[in-house]
Design an enzyme around this catalytic site. Structure first.
Site, PDB file in Angstrom:
ATOM      1  N   GLY A  13       0.856  -1.196   0.000  1.00  0.00           N
ATOM      2  CA  GLY A  13       0.000   0.000   0.000  1.00  0.00           C
ATOM      3  C   GLY A  13       0.887   1.239   0.000  1.00  0.00           C
ATOM      4  O   GLY A  13       2.063   1.179  -0.374  1.00  0.00           O
ATOM      5  N   PHE A  14       0.334   2.362   0.462  1.00  0.00           N
ATOM      6  CA  PHE A  14       1.126   3.609   0.459  1.00  0.00           C
ATOM      7  C   PHE A  14       2.408   3.439   1.266  1.00  0.00           C
ATOM      8  O   PHE A  14       3.483   3.832   0.826  1.00  0.00           O
ATOM      9  CB  PHE A  14       0.316   4.750   1.087  1.00  0.00           C
ATOM     10  CG  PHE A  14      -0.767   5.281   0.196  1.00  0.00           C
ATOM     11  CD1 PHE A  14      -0.500   5.679  -1.098  1.00  0.00           C
ATOM     12  CD2 PHE A  14      -2.066   5.398   0.666  1.00  0.00           C
ATOM     13  CE1 PHE A  14      -1.500   6.169  -1.922  1.00  0.00           C
ATOM     14  CE2 PHE A  14      -3.078   5.889  -0.148  1.00  0.00           C
ATOM     15  CZ  PHE A  14      -2.791   6.278  -1.438  1.00  0.00           C
ATOM     16  N   GLU A 171     -17.965  11.203   2.187  1.00  0.00           N
ATOM     17  CA  GLU A 171     -17.778  11.152   0.726  1.00  0.00           C
ATOM     18  C   GLU A 171     -18.810  10.245   0.067  1.00  0.00           C
ATOM     19  O   GLU A 171     -19.392  10.574  -0.958  1.00  0.00           O
ATOM     20  CB  GLU A 171     -16.382  10.611   0.397  1.00  0.00           C
ATOM     21  CG  GLU A 171     -15.304  11.668   0.467  1.00  0.00           C
ATOM     22  CD  GLU A 171     -13.914  11.096   0.199  1.00  0.00           C
ATOM     23  OE1 GLU A 171     -13.075  11.838  -0.279  1.00  0.00           O
ATOM     24  OE2 GLU A 171     -13.678   9.888   0.475  1.00  0.00           O
TER      25      GLU A 171
HETATM   26  C1  LIG Z   1     -12.415   4.804   1.013  1.00  0.00           C
HETATM   27  C2  LIG Z   1     -11.131   5.410   1.541  1.00  0.00           C
HETATM   28  C3  LIG Z   1     -10.839   6.739   1.258  1.00  0.00           C
HETATM   29  C4  LIG Z   1      -9.666   7.294   1.744  1.00  0.00           C
HETATM   30  N1  LIG Z   1      -9.397   8.616   1.436  1.00  0.00           N
HETATM   31  C5  LIG Z   1      -8.239   9.163   1.866  1.00  0.00           C
HETATM   32  C6  LIG Z   1      -7.896  10.513   1.533  1.00  0.00           C
HETATM   33  O1  LIG Z   1      -8.656  11.192   0.851  1.00  0.00           O
HETATM   34  N2  LIG Z   1      -6.717  11.001   1.984  1.00  0.00           N
HETATM   35  C7  LIG Z   1      -5.865  10.246   2.754  1.00  0.00           C
HETATM   36  O2  LIG Z   1      -4.804  10.746   3.145  1.00  0.00           O
HETATM   37  N3  LIG Z   1      -6.153   8.979   3.074  1.00  0.00           N
HETATM   38  C8  LIG Z   1      -7.322   8.430   2.663  1.00  0.00           C
HETATM   39  N4  LIG Z   1      -7.615   7.130   3.002  1.00  0.00           N
HETATM   40  C9  LIG Z   1      -6.699   6.402   3.890  1.00  0.00           C
HETATM   41  C10 LIG Z   1      -5.508   5.836   3.127  1.00  0.00           C
HETATM   42  O3  LIG Z   1      -5.945   5.132   1.980  1.00  0.00           O
HETATM   43  C11 LIG Z   1      -4.759   4.929   4.084  1.00  0.00           C
HETATM   44  O4  LIG Z   1      -4.310   5.731   5.154  1.00  0.00           O
HETATM   45  C12 LIG Z   1      -3.581   4.276   3.404  1.00  0.00           C
HETATM   46  O5  LIG Z   1      -4.008   3.436   2.366  1.00  0.00           O
HETATM   47  C13 LIG Z   1      -2.794   3.489   4.437  1.00  0.00           C
HETATM   48  O6  LIG Z   1      -1.654   2.972   3.786  1.00  0.00           O
HETATM   49  P1  LIG Z   1      -0.962   1.643   4.288  1.00  0.00           P
HETATM   50  O7  LIG Z   1       0.201   1.406   3.406  1.00  0.00           O
HETATM   51  O8  LIG Z   1      -0.746   1.721   5.746  1.00  0.00           O
HETATM   52  O9  LIG Z   1      -2.065   0.510   4.083  1.00  0.00           O
HETATM   53  P2  LIG Z   1      -2.820   0.030   2.773  1.00  0.00           P
HETATM   54  O10 LIG Z   1      -2.835   1.060   1.715  1.00  0.00           O
HETATM   55  O11 LIG Z   1      -4.127  -0.522   3.254  1.00  0.00           O
HETATM   56  O12 LIG Z   1      -1.905  -1.168   2.258  1.00  0.00           O
HETATM   57  C14 LIG Z   1      -1.758  -2.362   2.982  1.00  0.00           C
HETATM   58  C15 LIG Z   1      -1.333  -3.439   2.021  1.00  0.00           C
HETATM   59  O13 LIG Z   1      -1.005  -4.590   2.762  1.00  0.00           O
HETATM   60  C16 LIG Z   1      -1.528  -5.728   2.127  1.00  0.00           C
HETATM   61  N5  LIG Z   1      -1.748  -6.742   3.142  1.00  0.00           N
HETATM   62  C17 LIG Z   1      -2.505  -6.643   4.255  1.00  0.00           C
HETATM   63  N6  LIG Z   1      -2.426  -7.776   4.974  1.00  0.00           N
HETATM   64  C18 LIG Z   1      -1.621  -8.603   4.309  1.00  0.00           C
HETATM   65  C19 LIG Z   1      -1.177  -9.919   4.551  1.00  0.00           C
HETATM   66  N7  LIG Z   1      -1.545 -10.616   5.645  1.00  0.00           N
HETATM   67  N8  LIG Z   1      -0.348 -10.486   3.664  1.00  0.00           N
HETATM   68  C20 LIG Z   1       0.037  -9.823   2.553  1.00  0.00           C
HETATM   69  N9  LIG Z   1      -0.360  -8.567   2.272  1.00  0.00           N
HETATM   70  C21 LIG Z   1      -1.177  -7.960   3.142  1.00  0.00           C
HETATM   71  C22 LIG Z   1      -2.824  -5.250   1.485  1.00  0.00           C
HETATM   72  O14 LIG Z   1      -3.199  -6.079   0.404  1.00  0.00           O
HETATM   73  C23 LIG Z   1      -2.441  -3.843   1.044  1.00  0.00           C
HETATM   74  O15 LIG Z   1      -1.947  -3.815  -0.272  1.00  0.00           O
HETATM   75  C24 LIG Z   1      -8.775   6.535   2.529  1.00  0.00           C
HETATM   76  C25 LIG Z   1      -9.068   5.187   2.798  1.00  0.00           C
HETATM   77  C26 LIG Z   1     -10.238   4.632   2.313  1.00  0.00           C
HETATM   78  C27 LIG Z   1     -10.548   3.179   2.604  1.00  0.00           C
END
Ligand SMILES: Cc1cc2nc3c(=O)[nH]c(=O)nc-3n(C[C@H](O)[C@H](O)[C@H](O)COP(=O)(O)OP(=O)(O)OC[C@H]3O[C@@H](n4cnc5c(N)ncnc54)[C@H](O)[C@@H]3O)c2cc1C
Length: 289
Positions: A13-14, A171
């Protein structure tokens, strides 16, 4: 010859992708593992849920994003556990991978406050699959209302409830209101989509609880202009196939609604939780040794 240090990143993810890209020139072998082989741009998920974008427009294959980064490989796999003592990441298919350093960026998942059965009737918006389920539910509700012969049964199909008035709920409520009031306005003969009730509810006293009050008021006004009813200060007690049971200052009330969407809360993915526990356990073990 010295062995290259092995870095594993769980999650593309991000967070995980940003970490992998930051390690581009580092003297490490990076392995990024994700259960999906694409990076999902979650902020646009609600546009999948409301049909204005298609899934391919918000997903980018992790392999091609990182294809020019020679010290990095991408593996598709579900991480089930982490063993910090032997320094291995354990995958659901039984494979295990060794690491020297580990980054867990597995994101979050929707949280139903212990009411897992609600998930079936009130999908949340965290993945492409859930977004397409929501899109189907929304469009199907209008179709069902159009076909129903008994007009008394229509309101339940034309009532859309979003539980949770954080950014996602706000939203989503606005986008559903736009669909009902504008996109579908002229497309049906037995129903008037613009008469659909779109209700955004939350236990907090106002929308967007973590945001400053003036922004929350502005958002509530904009929602009102779009025809969204904002109901705050109430607790959802139950969600089933037909609707919701709600508690507010009047007592317990029933609301018939065939489309309920959950934007109520998130928690860390199991792997994050387990690994924290595992680290604590490993840490305790190391300290006592
Ligand atoms: C509908 C929605 C709208 C949003 N709008 C905004 C916005 O406008 N502005 C903003 O700043 N933020 C927004 N967010 C929040 C933002 O998307 C999250 O903060 C961000 O995606 C978090 O990043 P991350 O890398 O921590 O997790 P994620 O992006 O969730 O990535 C986690 C990754 O880990 C993988 N994963 C998880 N568990 C496992 C496992 N057991 N084995 C292998 N892979 C795994 C998943 O497949 C995923 O690809 C929004 C979120 C949602 C749901």
């Amino acid at each position: 010859m010295n062995r290259q240090s092995k870095m594993i990143i769980v999650g593309g993810g991000f967070g995980g992708l940003c970490a992998a890209q930051a390690l581009k020139s580092a003297p490490v072998e990076v392995t990024l593992i994700d259960r999906r082989n694409y990076h999902l741009f979650q902020p646009l998920l609600y546009q999948i849920a409301t049909g204005s974008l298609s899934p391919g427009e918000i997903a980018a294959p992790l392999r091609s994003v990182l294809s020019r980064q020679e010290n990095t490989r991408v593996l598709m796999g579900e991480v089930q556990d982490i063993d910090p003592v032997s320094k291995r990441v354990l995958l659901a298919d039984g494979a295990s991978l060794e690491y020297d350093s580990l980054i867990v960026a597995a994101g979050s998942q929707s949280f139903y406050y212990g009411h897992e059965s609600w998930r079936e009737w009130a999908p949340s918006l965290k993945s492409v699959e859930e977004a397409t389920t929501i899109r189907h539910k929304i469009l199907y509700a209008f179709e069902a209302a159009e076909r129903i012969s008994d007009p008394a049964k229509r309101p339940a199909w034309l009532t859309f409830v979003i539980v949770g008035a954080g950014p996602t709920g706000v939203e989503l409520a606005g986008a559903i209101a736009e669909i009902a009031r504008q996109t579908l306005k002229h497309d049906f003969r037995s129903i008037h989509p613009e008469e659909a009730q779109i209700i955004l509810m939350d236990g907090a006293p106002r929308v967007l609880p973590p945001f400053p009050e003036d922004l929350a008021e502005k958002a509530a006004r904009s929602l009102g202009k779009l025809g969204v009813q904002v109901k705050t200060g109430l607790m959802v007690k139950d969600i089933d196939k037909e609707g919701l049971t709600i508690q507010n200052h009047d007592g317990i009330n029933r609301l018939e609604a065939r489309t309920v969407i959950w934007a109520g809360g998130v928690t860390v993915f199991g792997v994050g939780k387990d690994s924290r526990e595992a680290y604590e356990c490993g840490d305790r073990q190391n300290r006592s040794n």
